[in-house]
Design a protein around this motif. Structure first.
Motif, PDB file in Angstrom:
ATOM      1  N   GLY A  11       3.472 -54.277  28.630  1.00  0.00           N
ATOM      2  CA  GLY A  11       4.913 -54.372  28.400  1.00  0.00           C
ATOM      3  C   GLY A  11       5.603 -53.027  28.238  1.00  0.00           C
ATOM      4  N   ALA A  12       5.414 -52.154  29.189  1.00  0.00           N
ATOM      5  CA  ALA A  12       6.082 -50.851  29.152  1.00  0.00           C
ATOM      6  C   ALA A  12       7.595 -51.037  29.175  1.00  0.00           C
ATOM      7  N   GLU A  13       8.285 -50.096  28.565  1.00  0.00           N
ATOM      8  CA  GLU A  13       9.747 -50.151  28.514  1.00  0.00           C
ATOM      9  C   GLU A  13      10.346 -50.143  29.917  1.00  0.00           C
ATOM     10  N   SER A  14       9.786 -49.298  30.781  1.00  0.00           N
ATOM     11  CA  SER A  14      10.210 -49.265  32.176  1.00  0.00           C
ATOM     12  C   SER A  14       9.056 -48.726  33.020  1.00  0.00           C
ATOM     13  N   THR A  15       9.121 -49.002  34.308  1.00  0.00           N
ATOM     14  CA  THR A  15       8.096 -48.514  35.228  1.00  0.00           C
ATOM     15  C   THR A  15       8.126 -46.995  35.267  1.00  0.00           C
ATOM     16  N   LYS A  16       9.312 -46.439  35.268  1.00  0.00           N
ATOM     17  CA  LYS A  16       9.477 -44.979  35.309  1.00  0.00           C
ATOM     18  C   LYS A  16       8.803 -44.319  34.110  1.00  0.00           C
ATOM     19  N   LEU A  17       9.050 -44.824  32.927  1.00  0.00           N
ATOM     20  CA  LEU A  17       8.450 -44.242  31.723  1.00  0.00           C
ATOM     21  C   LEU A  17       6.930 -44.405  31.716  1.00  0.00           C
ATOM     22  N   ALA A  18       6.450 -45.544  32.193  1.00  0.00           N
ATOM     23  CA  ALA A  18       5.007 -45.763  32.274  1.00  0.00           C
ATOM     24  C   ALA A  18       4.372 -44.758  33.230  1.00  0.00           C
ATOM     25  N   TRP A  19       5.019 -44.555  34.382  1.00  0.00           N
ATOM     26  CA  TRP A  19       4.515 -43.600  35.379  1.00  0.00           C
ATOM     27  C   TRP A  19       4.472 -42.183  34.789  1.00  0.00           C
ATOM     28  N   MET A  20       5.559 -41.780  34.133  1.00  0.00           N
ATOM     29  CA  MET A  20       5.628 -40.433  33.565  1.00  0.00           C
ATOM     30  C   MET A  20       4.576 -40.235  32.476  1.00  0.00           C
ATOM     31  N   GLU A  21       4.396 -41.237  31.643  1.00  0.00           N
ATOM     32  CA  GLU A  21       3.398 -41.153  30.573  1.00  0.00           C
ATOM     33  C   GLU A  21       1.995 -40.984  31.163  1.00  0.00           C
ATOM     34  N   CYS A  22       1.689 -41.774  32.158  1.00  0.00           N
ATOM     35  CA  CYS A  22       0.369 -41.702  32.781  1.00  0.00           C
ATOM     36  C   CYS A  22       0.176 -40.390  33.537  1.00  0.00           C
ATOM     37  N   LEU A  23       1.229 -39.898  34.149  1.00  0.00           N
ATOM     38  CA  LEU A  23       1.156 -38.632  34.877  1.00  0.00           C
ATOM     39  C   LEU A  23       0.926 -37.468  33.908  1.00  0.00           C
ATOM     40  N   GLU A  24       1.499 -37.549  32.721  1.00  0.00           N
ATOM     41  CA  GLU A  24       1.265 -36.514  31.701  1.00  0.00           C
ATOM     42  C   GLU A  24      -0.206 -36.442  31.319  1.00  0.00           C
ATOM     43  N   HIS A  25      -0.842 -37.593  31.167  1.00  0.00           N
ATOM     44  CA  HIS A  25      -2.274 -37.616  30.854  1.00  0.00           C
ATOM     45  C   HIS A  25      -3.098 -37.129  32.041  1.00  0.00           C
ATOM     46  N   TYR A  26      -2.692 -37.511  33.227  1.00  0.00           N
ATOM     47  CA  TYR A  26      -3.445 -37.201  34.445  1.00  0.00           C
ATOM     48  C   TYR A  26      -3.446 -35.709  34.758  1.00  0.00           C
ATOM     49  N   LYS A  27      -2.319 -35.043  34.562  1.00  0.00           N
ATOM     50  CA  LYS A  27      -2.180 -33.673  35.044  1.00  0.00           C
ATOM     51  C   LYS A  27      -2.971 -32.642  34.249  1.00  0.00           C
ATOM     52  N   LYS A  28      -3.551 -33.039  33.143  1.00  0.00           N
ATOM     53  CA  LYS A  28      -4.265 -32.080  32.297  1.00  0.00           C
ATOM     54  C   LYS A  28      -5.519 -31.516  32.959  1.00  0.00           C
ATOM     55  N   ASN A  29      -6.225 -32.306  33.729  1.00  0.00           N
ATOM     56  CA  ASN A  29      -7.510 -31.877  34.277  1.00  0.00           C
ATOM     57  C   ASN A  29      -7.566 -31.953  35.795  1.00  0.00           C
ATOM     58  N   VAL A  30      -6.493 -31.593  36.457  1.00  0.00           N
ATOM     59  CA  VAL A  30      -6.486 -31.625  37.914  1.00  0.00           C
ATOM     60  C   VAL A  30      -6.098 -30.260  38.460  1.00  0.00           C
ATOM     61  N   SER A  31      -6.320 -30.074  39.741  1.00  0.00           N
ATOM     62  CA  SER A  31      -6.040 -28.796  40.401  1.00  0.00           C
ATOM     63  C   SER A  31      -4.678 -28.774  41.077  1.00  0.00           C
ATOM     64  N   LEU A  32      -3.895 -29.821  40.899  1.00  0.00           N
ATOM     65  CA  LEU A  32      -2.582 -29.867  41.533  1.00  0.00           C
ATOM     66  C   LEU A  32      -1.660 -28.846  40.904  1.00  0.00           C
ATOM     67  N   LYS A  33      -0.793 -28.273  41.728  1.00  0.00           N
ATOM     68  CA  LYS A  33       0.207 -27.327  41.231  1.00  0.00           C
ATOM     69  C   LYS A  33       1.415 -28.103  40.710  1.00  0.00           C
ATOM     70  N   GLN A  34       2.294 -27.381  40.047  1.00  0.00           N
ATOM     71  CA  GLN A  34       3.466 -28.012  39.461  1.00  0.00           C
ATOM     72  C   GLN A  34       4.343 -28.683  40.519  1.00  0.00           C
ATOM     73  N   LYS A  35       4.491 -28.061  41.685  1.00  0.00           N
ATOM     74  CA  LYS A  35       5.341 -28.681  42.714  1.00  0.00           C
ATOM     75  C   LYS A  35       4.711 -29.959  43.268  1.00  0.00           C
ATOM     76  N   ASP A  36       3.381 -30.058  43.275  1.00  0.00           N
ATOM     77  CA  ASP A  36       2.730 -31.306  43.669  1.00  0.00           C
ATOM     78  C   ASP A  36       3.050 -32.397  42.652  1.00  0.00           C
ATOM     79  N   LEU A  37       2.962 -32.023  41.395  1.00  0.00           N
ATOM     80  CA  LEU A  37       3.253 -32.980  40.326  1.00  0.00           C
ATOM     81  C   LEU A  37       4.728 -33.387  40.320  1.00  0.00           C
TER      82      LEU A  37
END
Length: 170
Positions: free
Chosen positions: A81-107
């Motif tokens: 029951g996330a508040e919105s799809t956008k917020l759920a995506w952003m929250e998950c992306l914050e966790h995801y970006k910690k250990n990846v090789s993607l640059k900021q513009k990819d994110l």
């Protein structure tokens, strides 16, 4: 004793060079994985018409590694029951970006995609996915060029830096 230190210095600098080269390789692989994921998401949206959380779980079953974890986490956040799809995506992306090789513009491309996720009908959503895929294609080309330019140089520079330090210290 000097030789043990010399070997340690050479190992450390070589490891750093190889680590940097691996980051270049991993970025290209991760962008390709995201492209595959978005293409799969497009197919799920257009043809199976599953809810987004189920579509993400189905796609995650085909993936592995950090991207699989991202999709499963995103699906779980939506299911809880996330508040919105956008917020759920952003929250998950914050966790995801910690250990990846993607640059900021990819994110940023992924964040912009998340801004529109679930807000349109399926045809408009398809256009958003195609737009994100085009941006990722451009970034993949850049990552591939950087890999070709700097991979060998990073490895060689790591070894040569170690040799230089050894010569200066001995």
């Amino acid at each position: 004793m000097k030789w043990i230190g010399a070997v340690f210095i050479l190992f450390a600098t070589s490891w750093f060079g190889f680590y940097f080269a691996k980051q270049l390789t991993d970025r290209t692989k991760q962008i390709r994985a995201w492209k595959l994921t978005l293409q799969s998401l497009e197919a799920e949206i257009m043809y199976s018409q599953l809810p987004l959380q189920d579509a993400c779980r189905r796609i995650a079953d085909q993936m592995n590694g950090r991207l699989r974890e991202f999709l499963l986490h995103f699906s779980d956040v939506l299911a809880n029951g996330a508040e919105s799809t956008k917020l759920a995506w952003m929250e998950c992306l914050e966790h995801y970006k910690k250990n990846v090789s993607l640059k900021q513009k990819d994110l940023e491309i992924l964040m912009q995609f998340g801004e529109t996720l679930g807000m349109h009908d399926k045809h408009s959503q398809q256009k958003q996915i195609v737009l994100a895929l085009r941006h990722l294609e451009r970034e993949e080309q850049e990552a591939l060029e950087n890999h070709q330019k700097y991979d060998r140089m990073a490895k060689t520079l790591g070894v040569l830096t170690g040799l230089l330090l050894i010569i200066l210290l001995i």
